[in-house]
Scaffold this active site. Sequence first.
Site, PDB file in Angstrom:
ATOM      1  N   ASN A   1       0.804  -1.234   0.000  1.00 34.81           N
ATOM      2  CA  ASN A   1       0.000   0.000   0.000  1.00 34.81           C
ATOM      3  C   ASN A   1       0.834   1.280   0.000  1.00 34.81           C
ATOM      4  O   ASN A   1       0.473   2.261  -0.625  1.00 34.81           O
ATOM      5  CB  ASN A   1      -1.021  -0.018   1.146  1.00 34.81           C
TER       6      ASN A   1
ATOM      7  N   GLU B   1       3.987  -5.371  12.306  1.00 36.58           N
ATOM      8  CA  GLU B   1       3.056  -4.246  12.125  1.00 36.58           C
ATOM      9  C   GLU B   1       1.922  -4.762  11.271  1.00 36.58           C
ATOM     10  O   GLU B   1       2.114  -5.026  10.088  1.00 36.58           O
ATOM     11  CB  GLU B   1       3.762  -3.084  11.418  1.00 36.58           C
TER      12      GLU B   1
ATOM     13  N   CYS C   1      -3.101   1.521   6.355  1.00 36.93           N
ATOM     14  CA  CYS C   1      -3.455   0.749   7.559  1.00 36.93           C
ATOM     15  C   CYS C   1      -4.054   1.647   8.632  1.00 36.93           C
ATOM     16  O   CYS C   1      -4.787   1.188   9.497  1.00 36.93           O
ATOM     17  CB  CYS C   1      -2.220   0.038   8.092  1.00 36.93           C
TER      18      CYS C   1
ATOM     19  N   GLU D   1       7.980   0.443  16.069  1.00 37.81           N
ATOM     20  CA  GLU D   1       8.987   0.997  15.171  1.00 37.81           C
ATOM     21  C   GLU D   1       8.980   2.505  15.372  1.00 37.81           C
ATOM     22  O   GLU D   1       8.131   3.047  16.051  1.00 37.81           O
ATOM     23  CB  GLU D   1       8.659   0.603  13.737  1.00 37.81           C
TER      24      GLU D   1
HETATM   25  P1  NAP Z   1       0.197  -9.340   3.299  1.00 35.08           P
HETATM   26  O1  NAP Z   1      -0.541 -10.134   2.303  1.00 35.08           O
HETATM   27  O2  NAP Z   1       0.239  -9.818   4.689  1.00 35.08           O
HETATM   28  O3  NAP Z   1       1.680  -9.212   2.717  1.00 35.08           O
HETATM   29  C1  NAP Z   1       2.700  -8.445   3.335  1.00 35.08           C
HETATM   30  C2  NAP Z   1       4.040  -8.937   2.841  1.00 35.08           C
HETATM   31  O4  NAP Z   1       4.263 -10.254   3.336  1.00 35.08           O
HETATM   32  C3  NAP Z   1       4.120  -9.046   1.317  1.00 35.08           C
HETATM   33  O5  NAP Z   1       5.419  -8.703   0.898  1.00 35.08           O
HETATM   34  C4  NAP Z   1       3.828 -10.519   1.104  1.00 35.08           C
HETATM   35  O6  NAP Z   1       4.281 -11.000  -0.125  1.00 35.08           O
HETATM   36  C5  NAP Z   1       4.580 -11.131   2.268  1.00 35.08           C
HETATM   37  N1  NAP Z   1       4.178 -12.485   2.634  1.00 35.08           N
HETATM   38  C6  NAP Z   1       3.061 -13.168   2.302  1.00 35.08           C
HETATM   39  N2  NAP Z   1       3.082 -14.412   2.845  1.00 35.08           N
HETATM   40  C7  NAP Z   1       4.235 -14.514   3.555  1.00 35.08           C
HETATM   41  C8  NAP Z   1       4.829 -15.538   4.348  1.00 35.08           C
HETATM   42  N3  NAP Z   1       4.238 -16.728   4.532  1.00 35.08           N
HETATM   43  N4  NAP Z   1       6.003 -15.290   4.941  1.00 35.08           N
HETATM   44  C9  NAP Z   1       6.611 -14.095   4.806  1.00 35.08           C
HETATM   45  N5  NAP Z   1       6.116 -13.091   4.038  1.00 35.08           N
HETATM   46  C10 NAP Z   1       4.936 -13.285   3.429  1.00 35.08           C
HETATM   47  O7  NAP Z   1      -0.322  -7.854   3.347  1.00 35.08           O
HETATM   48  P2  NAP Z   1      -0.674  -6.923   2.124  1.00 35.08           P
HETATM   49  O8  NAP Z   1      -1.958  -7.387   1.536  1.00 35.08           O
HETATM   50  O9  NAP Z   1       0.516  -6.773   1.241  1.00 35.08           O
HETATM   51  O10 NAP Z   1      -0.886  -5.518   2.872  1.00 35.08           O
HETATM   52  C11 NAP Z   1      -2.084  -5.128   3.436  1.00 35.08           C
HETATM   53  C12 NAP Z   1      -2.061  -5.382   4.923  1.00 35.08           C
HETATM   54  O11 NAP Z   1      -0.960  -4.724   5.525  1.00 35.08           O
HETATM   55  C13 NAP Z   1      -3.284  -4.806   5.615  1.00 35.08           C
HETATM   56  O12 NAP Z   1      -3.747  -5.733   6.561  1.00 35.08           O
HETATM   57  C14 NAP Z   1      -2.770  -3.558   6.295  1.00 35.08           C
HETATM   58  O13 NAP Z   1      -3.493  -3.141   7.418  1.00 35.08           O
HETATM   59  C15 NAP Z   1      -1.397  -3.995   6.663  1.00 35.08           C
HETATM   60  N6  NAP Z   1      -0.518  -2.846   6.904  1.00 35.08           N
HETATM   61  C16 NAP Z   1      -0.137  -2.592   8.194  1.00 35.08           C
HETATM   62  C17 NAP Z   1       0.664  -1.487   8.458  1.00 35.08           C
HETATM   63  C18 NAP Z   1       1.094  -1.154   9.858  1.00 35.08           C
HETATM   64  O14 NAP Z   1       1.954  -0.310  10.015  1.00 35.08           O
HETATM   65  N7  NAP Z   1       0.546  -1.785  10.872  1.00 35.08           N
HETATM   66  C19 NAP Z   1       1.086  -0.666   7.402  1.00 35.08           C
HETATM   67  C20 NAP Z   1       0.661  -0.967   6.116  1.00 35.08           C
HETATM   68  C21 NAP Z   1      -0.142  -2.070   5.868  1.00 35.08           C
HETATM   69  P3  NAP Z   1       3.227 -11.058  -1.356  1.00 35.08           P
HETATM   70  O15 NAP Z   1       2.944  -9.668  -1.737  1.00 35.08           O
HETATM   71  O16 NAP Z   1       3.927 -11.806  -2.395  1.00 35.08           O
HETATM   72  O17 NAP Z   1       2.020 -11.793  -0.841  1.00 35.08           O
END
Ligand code: NAP
Length: 484
Positions: free
Chosen positions: A153, A251, A285, A465
Amino acid sequence: MKIDRKIQNFIDGEFVEPVGGRYLDNIEPATGKPYSQVADSDARDIDLAVAAAEKAFADWSKKPAAERSKILLRIAGLIERDLEELARAESIDTGKPLSLARTLDIPRAASNFRFFATAILHTQSEAHITDNVAFNYTLRQARGIAGLISPWNLPLYLLSWKIAPAIAVGNTAIAKPSELTPMTAYLLCEICREAQLPNGVLNIVHGTGSNVGAAITAHPKIGTISFTGGTVTGKKVAEACAPLFKKVSLELGGKNPNIIFADADLDAAIAGSVRSSFANQGQICLCGSRLFVERSAYKDFVDRFIEKTSSLKVGDPLDEKTEQGAIVNKAQLDKVKFYVDLAQKEGGKIALGGSAPESINERCRDGYFFPPTVITGLPVSCRTNREEIFGPVVTITPFDSEEEVIEYANDCDYGLASSVWTQNLNRAHRVAERISTGTVWVNCWLVRDLRVPFGGMKASGVGREGGIEALHFFTEAKNVCIAR
Ligand code: NAP
């Protein structure tokens, strides 16, 4: 700087083919069509990156802080120099409006490098005198190789939020951007070369979470993991890291409450709430997706909120006037549609939006667009109000008392951030103290000071962080105890 059509890995200071020779299509969300290819790497590429990072660690961790600082400052300066190209690349890659990439993501990426580059020049080490017995001091040392995994994002902003503190304190790093949005991380590699970051200090390996992400969390030589992403993935990361005793920061997702009291400055609360609801199509997020409005102001607020939201221009992200761009991919768009359907089944009324716009322009005919959507009339405890949608969809619910709204706000597994709009100072302090979120914004949203701790409570994550917490996370605190 040019947008390359083939995104390779960056290992030991070189752009290299993935060992398996495979690539994935990189789709532009606004058009629904591939516009580049990205390396589809696997554990063998992570092995190469670990070898490079291990080799680089000896020299990099011993460099005086002032030298590391100088290189990070050069990176910050080059991001600022290339702001326009980076913003365009980010807009194409993510579907976010160009104006948002230009004013938020890219400047904040530069600020991340600048902040940690200078922070390491001002750190202190604690000392404790134990009566006449001993003298203790805390020695903070880089931990080795850090694995940095980030979502789609805010790709460069969030990745730099990890890279900068990790390498500033002397670690070397292996970063994995989301395979959906790899372009700005790729462009950052060129910047690092120009800034003369030594080879192997930062390695970027592209590919899927199940191949590359999992290989990072499983690798025994990567002892520190900083992960930002969804809560379900965070759980998998925690499970992979626990048996190896890795130091982990998570996070994760959010379902953030945005509370408007009747005594708020309603103009400011409406403007702030439109922004916090729909910035980046609600794909931040920290976006507030559950709005709670005190009953005496409810009707006025809802009418004016809807009026202001309906004036947001949904359009081609590259159009300067666009305020709402595309959703990142088809899966995410389908998820948004699923929740809008569910909300109606749960008794909600679509007060605005609710179905995809008919047309944007010829270029964006097949893009993934969804308009800002406002839902009213839902019970607080329904799925739409508890599960993270991560799109341009908000619910609005009235409340009758401070006590009640605190209960509503906390009635959720997540605890990332919240906003409170009130002109009553005492109430602001009271409510902030009782809401279970890592950040509480009062009469503002998304204001960031890089010195403060950042992170979530409950299912929104563990670890903090930002500021000194990030420097501490990426170092090992060793106690040296000398007898007096
Ligand atoms: P995601 O599907 O959890 O993916 C995050 C990262 O993890 C991606 O690079 C993903 O690769 C990788 N990943 C997936 N499966 C994994 C595994 N088994 N082991 C290690 N890494 C793995 O999240 P997203 O859809 O990209 O992002 C949206 C989410 O992020 C939302 O829930 C949002 O709230 C959260 N977010 C939180 C914050 C915060 O600061 N708390 C900030 C921004 C976003 P792929 O892309 O190849 O699946």
